[in-house]
Write a protein that holds these residues in place. Structure first.
Motif, PDB file in Angstrom:
ATOM      1  N   MET A  64     -48.428  56.435 217.489  1.00  0.00           N
ATOM      2  CA  MET A  64     -48.097  57.489 218.499  1.00  0.00           C
ATOM      3  C   MET A  64     -49.488  58.030 218.981  1.00  0.00           C
ATOM      4  O   MET A  64     -50.289  58.143 218.189  1.00  0.00           O
ATOM      5  N   GLY A  66     -51.602  60.949 219.699  1.00  0.00           N
ATOM      6  CA  GLY A  66     -51.712  62.525 219.246  1.00  0.00           C
ATOM      7  C   GLY A  66     -51.970  63.451 220.457  1.00  0.00           C
ATOM      8  O   GLY A  66     -51.392  64.513 220.456  1.00  0.00           O
ATOM      9  N   ILE A  69     -48.799  64.273 222.437  1.00  0.00           N
ATOM     10  CA  ILE A  69     -48.016  65.215 221.618  1.00  0.00           C
ATOM     11  C   ILE A  69     -48.342  66.614 221.626  1.00  0.00           C
ATOM     12  O   ILE A  69     -47.706  67.469 221.971  1.00  0.00           O
ATOM     13  N   ARG A  88     -37.532  63.443 216.288  1.00  0.00           N
ATOM     14  CA  ARG A  88     -37.828  61.833 216.231  1.00  0.00           C
ATOM     15  C   ARG A  88     -37.821  61.058 217.601  1.00  0.00           C
ATOM     16  O   ARG A  88     -37.235  61.799 218.477  1.00  0.00           O
ATOM     17  N   LEU A 112     -38.504  67.649 221.658  1.00  0.00           N
ATOM     18  CA  LEU A 112     -39.962  68.280 220.895  1.00  0.00           C
ATOM     19  C   LEU A 112     -39.739  69.688 221.203  1.00  0.00           C
ATOM     20  O   LEU A 112     -39.949  70.817 220.588  1.00  0.00           O
ATOM     21  N   ILE A 303     -41.798  63.326 214.241  1.00  0.00           N
ATOM     22  CA  ILE A 303     -43.100  64.373 214.527  1.00  0.00           C
ATOM     23  C   ILE A 303     -42.649  65.559 214.063  1.00  0.00           C
ATOM     24  O   ILE A 303     -41.611  66.219 214.046  1.00  0.00           O
ATOM     25  N   PRO A 305     -44.794  68.908 213.917  1.00  0.00           N
ATOM     26  CA  PRO A 305     -46.137  69.911 214.151  1.00  0.00           C
ATOM     27  C   PRO A 305     -46.127  71.096 213.210  1.00  0.00           C
ATOM     28  O   PRO A 305     -45.223  71.890 212.602  1.00  0.00           O
TER      29      PRO A 305
END
Length: 499
Positions: A64, A66, A69, A88, A112, A303, A305
């Motif tokens: 991934m 970062g 994201i 996910r 997300l 994911i 956060p």
């Protein structure tokens, strides 16, 4: 095939209610791709920015990005979304050659960012556009069909694929359906995409250059009779300019109204907007989520956060574009209507940068909203791509302020700048366009004009100084518009004893 008579836009919107929805894809400005270390620079030679991961070679596993994201969370926060504490990635399966894996790594039922909104203003009224979801995925490669007349697969002799773009981080921003817009639907769609572009640009996570494909919009449109259920929607794919977003909505409203008028069913399908004709053409029957056979991506961890990190990112968000426009409007001393026109033209940052380069607010706005906007409209291009930079416009205005150019000469110089002939000073020198301030040369031209127009000269001597305008015009014609009009007028009045 039977030709259907299409109604006017006004007629269509008087009898049907449009419902729109927009799916906007934004390529993030990360240095590397979403799941590998390949570069993301635009314009590289085909298939030179690829590796085993983005080519899906056996045994290659993704990792991934970062930064992507973080950028997606920033976008979600700026769009007033809730940020998922856990989500996910998923595999979106489809069989097209632009993804070597035969699936796209995306998000499905666990995005997300969810449930946000954007406020836009059109004709003094504010409209709230709901955001359904903001999710992260990877872009596809670019397919080029060659050998045919249309650039599409039908009739082509071969198809070529460039995988440089495959795997670049891509954010998809999906609105909720937006009903109740009436005949303003096209303008509101355009205003939404413009506001979205400004928000994302302010975050510094993408250059959102629609002409390069780093921001593209899929436009969903349906019609229904007042009080009835929403109609079947069509999806116009990959619309790549603000003006085209507006035109695509307008075109689909007219087309669908014409079909509904004769009892023809609207099919759920993708369509392609034709820049040259301003209408849409059929693409393919629209797949549903079931057709894509989504399932969780087994090669990537979920994911999750950290809420503290998300709160920190929220506290660091820059000034909202709407707040910035309100501040600049006060600084520039213009009305709300004028600022809306500036925003609609995509000129806010251009004018701001021109002022930062030394021009006055009035001077900067004059050129961008006048001559340059006219040229952009004639060429049907974005104002930012018209061919002049803010620094060049500021330099042009400086030459005007210094008296080296008048407005007429400045327009000619700007023409040379846009044509790529150089900066304003270079174009002025090369074309010999500088204002003539040499008193000796101007005096000779004034005397010639007086001798050629004795009746007008007599009026001026008798005190009718307004008649001097005719002689000023004669001198300007003689000097090909390069004389300083103020100096010419003073010389005329002086020579005729009327000063």
């Amino acid at each position: 095939m039977t030709t259907i008579a299409l109604p006017s836009y006004e007629d269509a919107t008087s009898r049907y209610e449009p419902v729109i929805g927009l799916e906007t894809h934004v390529e993030l400005g990360t240095q590397t791709k979403m799941f590998c270390g390949c570069k993301t620079e635009f314009g590289a030679e085909p298939n030179t920015q690829v590796c085993p991961v983005c080519l899906a070679l056996p045994g290659a596993l993704p990792a991934m990005n970062g930064a992507a994201i973080e950028a997606t969370i920033k976008i979600g926060l700026a769009l007033n979304c809730d940020i998922a504490e856990w989500c996910r990635m998923a595999r979106k399966n489809y069989f097209y050659p632009d993804m070597p894996k035969n699936f796209q790594t995306s998000q499905y039922d666990e995005p997300l960012c969810v449930d946000g909104y954007v406020d836009v203003e059109v004709d003094g009224k504010t409209y709230r556009i709901g955001i359904e979801r903001v999710h992260i995925e990877e872009d596809t490669g670019k397919t080029l069909h060659v050998g045919g007349a249309t650039g599409r697969i039908h009739g082509a002799t071969e198809s070529l694929v460039d995988y440089n773009r495959a795997g670049i981080p891509l954010v998809e921003i999906v609105t909720k359906p937006v009903p109740g817009l009436g005949d303003q639907a096209p303008e509101i769609a355009k205003a939404y995409v413009a506001e979205l572009r400004d928000i994302i640009r302010s975050l510094g996570v993408s250059d959102v250059r629609m002409e390069q494909g780093s921001m593209r919009c899929d436009v969903n449109t349906s019609l229904n009779k007042p009080g009835e259920e929403w109609g079947t929607r069509t999806e116009t794919k990959n619309v790549n300019s603000l003006r085209s977003v507006e035109r695509a909505v307008r075109s689909e409203i007219i087309r669908q109204a014409g079909l509904l008028d004769v009892g023809t069913r609207i099919f759920q399908e993708t369509r392609h907007f034709q820049e040259t004709t301003g209408d849409t053409r059929p693409g393919r029957s629209k797949e549903t989520a079931t057709d894509y056979r989504y399932f969780p991506e087994p090669d990537l961890v979920p994911i999750a956060p950290d809420p503290a990190w998300v709160a920190q990112l929220k506290s660091e968000l820059p000034e909202r574009p709407s707040a910035k426009r309100a501040r600049l409007r006060e600084d520039w001393g213009i009305s709300e209507l004028d600022m809306q026109s500036v925003a609609n033209a995509g000129a806010v940052e251009l004018i701001e940068e021109t002022i930062a380069a030394g021009a006055s607010p009035a001077g900067a706005r004059k050129w961008w909203m006048g001559e340059l906007a006219r040229r952009a409209n004639e060429l049907d291009i974005e104002l930012s791509t018209v061919g002049a930079t803010p620094a060049q416009v500021a330099a042009l205005q400086k030459l005007v302020d210094e008296g080296k150019l008048n407005d007429k000469l400045a327009r000619a110089v700007l023409e040379g700048v846009v044509a790529g002939e150089g900066d304003p000073a270079e174009v002025m020198a090369a074309r010999g366009l500088e204002v003539v301030n040499d008193t000796g040369a101007l005096t000779a031209a004034v005397d010639e004009a007086i001798a050629a127009n004795p009746d007008i000269a007599a009026k001026i001597r008798d005190g009718k100084v307004a008649a001097a305008g005719a002689l000023v015009g004669a001198v300007m014609k003689t000097t090909r518009g390069q004389a300083d009009a103020k100096t010419v007028r003073e010389l005329i009045l002086s020579r005729l004893g009327a000063s």
